[in-house]
Design a protein around this motif. Structure first.
Motif, PDB file in Angstrom:
ATOM      1  N   ARG A  11       0.842  -1.208   0.000  1.00  0.00           N
ATOM      2  CA  ARG A  11       0.000   0.000   0.000  1.00  0.00           C
ATOM      3  C   ARG A  11       0.871   1.249   0.000  1.00  0.00           C
ATOM      4  NH1 ARG A  11      -0.917   3.087   4.000  1.00  0.00           N
ATOM      5  NH2 ARG A  11      -0.733   1.515   5.619  1.00  0.00           N
ATOM      6  N   GLU A  12       1.854   1.260   0.876  1.00  0.00           N
ATOM      7  CA  GLU A  12       2.723   2.435   0.990  1.00  0.00           C
ATOM      8  C   GLU A  12       3.506   2.711  -0.291  1.00  0.00           C
ATOM      9  OE1 GLU A  12       3.528   2.314   5.816  1.00  0.00           O
ATOM     10  OE2 GLU A  12       5.014   1.400   4.471  1.00  0.00           O
ATOM     11  N   SER A  13       3.788   1.674  -1.057  1.00  0.00           N
ATOM     12  CA  SER A  13       4.534   1.864  -2.305  1.00  0.00           C
ATOM     13  C   SER A  13       3.608   2.066  -3.501  1.00  0.00           C
ATOM     14  CB  SER A  13       5.477   0.679  -2.552  1.00  0.00           C
ATOM     15  OG  SER A  13       4.726  -0.493  -2.842  1.00  0.00           O
ATOM     16  N   GLY A  14       2.289   2.164  -3.234  1.00  0.00           N
ATOM     17  CA  GLY A  14       1.337   2.447  -4.315  1.00  0.00           C
ATOM     18  C   GLY A  14       0.848   1.230  -5.067  1.00  0.00           C
ATOM     19  N   GLN A  15       1.217   0.051  -4.627  1.00  0.00           N
ATOM     20  CA  GLN A  15       0.758  -1.181  -5.272  1.00  0.00           C
ATOM     21  C   GLN A  15      -0.550  -1.614  -4.613  1.00  0.00           C
ATOM     22  OE1 GLN A  15       4.136  -4.004  -5.992  1.00  0.00           O
ATOM     23  NE2 GLN A  15       5.295  -2.408  -4.911  1.00  0.00           N
ATOM     24  N   LEU A  16      -1.585  -0.846  -4.898  1.00  0.00           N
ATOM     25  CA  LEU A  16      -2.840  -0.956  -4.161  1.00  0.00           C
ATOM     26  C   LEU A  16      -3.599  -2.240  -4.454  1.00  0.00           C
ATOM     27  CD1 LEU A  16      -3.952   2.768  -4.501  1.00  0.00           C
ATOM     28  CD2 LEU A  16      -2.644   1.688  -2.664  1.00  0.00           C
ATOM     29  N   GLU A  17      -3.702  -2.629  -5.701  1.00  0.00           N
ATOM     30  CA  GLU A  17      -4.413  -3.876  -6.031  1.00  0.00           C
ATOM     31  C   GLU A  17      -3.757  -5.071  -5.354  1.00  0.00           C
ATOM     32  OE1 GLU A  17      -7.210  -4.855  -7.349  1.00  0.00           O
ATOM     33  OE2 GLU A  17      -7.877  -2.893  -8.047  1.00  0.00           O
ATOM     34  N   GLU A  18      -2.439  -5.093  -5.389  1.00  0.00           N
ATOM     35  CA  GLU A  18      -1.708  -6.189  -4.765  1.00  0.00           C
ATOM     36  C   GLU A  18      -1.947  -6.195  -3.255  1.00  0.00           C
ATOM     37  OE1 GLU A  18      -0.503  -3.952  -6.867  1.00  0.00           O
ATOM     38  OE2 GLU A  18       0.678  -4.930  -8.429  1.00  0.00           O
ATOM     39  N   ALA A  19      -1.908  -5.023  -2.646  1.00  0.00           N
ATOM     40  CA  ALA A  19      -2.151  -4.919  -1.206  1.00  0.00           C
ATOM     41  C   ALA A  19      -3.554  -5.401  -0.866  1.00  0.00           C
ATOM     42  CB  ALA A  19      -1.957  -3.478  -0.744  1.00  0.00           C
ATOM     43  N   LYS A  20      -4.512  -4.971  -1.651  1.00  0.00           N
ATOM     44  CA  LYS A  20      -5.908  -5.380  -1.432  1.00  0.00           C
ATOM     45  C   LYS A  20      -6.051  -6.897  -1.533  1.00  0.00           C
ATOM     46  CE  LYS A  20     -10.371  -4.906  -3.640  1.00  0.00           C
ATOM     47  NZ  LYS A  20     -11.044  -4.366  -4.823  1.00  0.00           N
ATOM     48  N   THR A  21      -5.430  -7.490  -2.525  1.00  0.00           N
ATOM     49  CA  THR A  21      -5.503  -8.944  -2.710  1.00  0.00           C
ATOM     50  C   THR A  21      -4.912  -9.672  -1.502  1.00  0.00           C
ATOM     51  OG1 THR A  21      -5.392  -8.721  -5.115  1.00  0.00           O
ATOM     52  CG2 THR A  21      -4.782 -10.854  -4.201  1.00  0.00           C
ATOM     53  N   VAL A  22      -3.758  -9.227  -1.052  1.00  0.00           N
ATOM     54  CA  VAL A  22      -3.113  -9.852   0.113  1.00  0.00           C
ATOM     55  C   VAL A  22      -4.012  -9.718   1.344  1.00  0.00           C
ATOM     56  CG1 VAL A  22      -1.140  -9.701   1.702  1.00  0.00           C
ATOM     57  CG2 VAL A  22      -0.769  -9.544  -0.773  1.00  0.00           C
ATOM     58  N   LEU A  23      -4.589  -8.541   1.537  1.00  0.00           N
ATOM     59  CA  LEU A  23      -5.423  -8.316   2.725  1.00  0.00           C
ATOM     60  C   LEU A  23      -6.710  -9.129   2.687  1.00  0.00           C
ATOM     61  CD1 LEU A  23      -4.766  -4.514   3.084  1.00  0.00           C
ATOM     62  CD2 LEU A  23      -4.223  -6.262   4.800  1.00  0.00           C
ATOM     63  N   LEU A  24      -7.351  -9.204   1.535  1.00  0.00           N
ATOM     64  CA  LEU A  24      -8.580  -9.998   1.446  1.00  0.00           C
ATOM     65  C   LEU A  24      -8.293 -11.473   1.700  1.00  0.00           C
ATOM     66  CD1 LEU A  24     -10.338  -8.231  -1.556  1.00  0.00           C
ATOM     67  CD2 LEU A  24     -10.995  -8.136   0.865  1.00  0.00           C
ATOM     68  N   GLU A  25      -7.167 -11.958   1.206  1.00  0.00           N
ATOM     69  CA  GLU A  25      -6.769 -13.342   1.468  1.00  0.00           C
ATOM     70  C   GLU A  25      -6.458 -13.527   2.961  1.00  0.00           C
ATOM     71  OE1 GLU A  25      -6.000 -17.259   1.283  1.00  0.00           O
ATOM     72  OE2 GLU A  25      -6.917 -16.053  -0.316  1.00  0.00           O
ATOM     73  N   LEU A  26      -5.788 -12.557   3.545  1.00  0.00           N
ATOM     74  CA  LEU A  26      -5.462 -12.619   4.973  1.00  0.00           C
ATOM     75  C   LEU A  26      -6.735 -12.680   5.818  1.00  0.00           C
ATOM     76  CD1 LEU A  26      -3.323 -12.585   7.197  1.00  0.00           C
ATOM     77  CD2 LEU A  26      -3.340 -10.080   7.061  1.00  0.00           C
ATOM     78  N   LEU A  27      -7.750 -11.935   5.417  1.00  0.00           N
ATOM     79  CA  LEU A  27      -9.009 -11.953   6.177  1.00  0.00           C
ATOM     80  C   LEU A  27      -9.697 -13.317   6.114  1.00  0.00           C
ATOM     81  CD1 LEU A  27     -10.557  -8.441   5.491  1.00  0.00           C
ATOM     82  CD2 LEU A  27      -9.607  -9.324   7.622  1.00  0.00           C
ATOM     83  N   THR A  28      -9.528 -14.036   5.016  1.00  0.00           N
ATOM     84  CA  THR A  28     -10.110 -15.381   4.966  1.00  0.00           C
ATOM     85  C   THR A  28      -9.350 -16.336   5.879  1.00  0.00           C
ATOM     86  OG1 THR A  28      -8.805 -16.107   3.053  1.00  0.00           O
ATOM     87  CG2 THR A  28     -10.941 -15.058   2.595  1.00  0.00           C
ATOM     88  N   GLN A  29      -8.034 -16.096   6.029  1.00  0.00           N
ATOM     89  CA  GLN A  29      -7.203 -16.946   6.885  1.00  0.00           C
ATOM     90  C   GLN A  29      -7.290 -16.536   8.356  1.00  0.00           C
ATOM     91  OE1 GLN A  29      -3.260 -16.562   5.299  1.00  0.00           O
ATOM     92  NE2 GLN A  29      -3.864 -17.297   3.271  1.00  0.00           N
ATOM     93  N   GLU A  30      -7.410 -15.230   8.604  1.00  0.00           N
ATOM     94  CA  GLU A  30      -7.406 -14.709   9.976  1.00  0.00           C
ATOM     95  C   GLU A  30      -8.570 -13.724  10.172  1.00  0.00           C
ATOM     96  OE1 GLU A  30      -3.616 -13.144  11.307  1.00  0.00           O
ATOM     97  OE2 GLU A  30      -2.564 -14.396   9.844  1.00  0.00           O
TER      98      GLU A  30
END
Length: 160
Positions: A11-30
């Motif tokens: 997110r901080e480096s502007g790679q927003l789609e990638e950050a969103k994908t990682v976070l949505l996956e993280l929410l399914t795991q945690e």
């Protein structure tokens, strides 16, 4: 580096789609990770997906969110609600934040924006003027700090 840290860096480096994908996956795991909910809200906000950010902010605030993140979630949720024209909801969020964190001046400023949007111009100006007088290091502002405070709630008064 764990997934949450990776998402924040993305997110901080502007790679927003990638950050969103990682976070949505993280929410399914945690799904009980309040920081993941908060960061997911934040990335949606930065992507200008304000409506989608709201449930993530709300869920994060319902959980045991760390102190600093909780403060950020209040600001993010209130600001997002304001930008969507949901002024009464934003007002309530900022009032709650102000009562919990009275020393956090940014809540006052965002609250003033909400009050402006609600056509409470006098109250909005009073808040902003007081924040300016109390926080500015400008020599001229400090010289007239007492006068700014005095007039902050008397902007419409005309002295004879």
């Amino acid at each position: 580096m764990n997934d949450l840290e990776r998402a924040i860096r993305l997110r901080e480096s502007g790679q927003l789609e990638e950050a969103k994908t990682v976070l949505l996956e993280l929410l399914t795991q945690e799904p009980l990770n309040p920081s993941a909910w908060y960061q997911c809200a934040w990335v949606h906000d930065v992507m200008e997906l304000e409506r989608e950010a709201i449930p993530y902010y709300k869920r994060a605030l319902e959980m045991d969110l760390r102190h600093e993140e909780r403060q950020g979630a209040y600001l993010g949720l209130g600001s997002t609600l304001r930008t969507l024209g949901r002024y009464e909801e934003a007002k309530l969020i900022f009032e709650e934040a102000i009562s919990k964190y009275p020393d956090r001046r940014e809540y006052q400023v965002f609250y003033a924006m909400v009050r402006f949007n609600q056509n409470a111009y006098n109250e909005a100006m009073e808040i902003v003027l007081k924040q300016l007088a109390d926080t500015s290091s400008d020599k001229g502002i400090q010289e007239y700090k007492n006068a700014i405070h005095f007039y902050s709630d008397k902007l419409n008064k005309v002295w004879d």
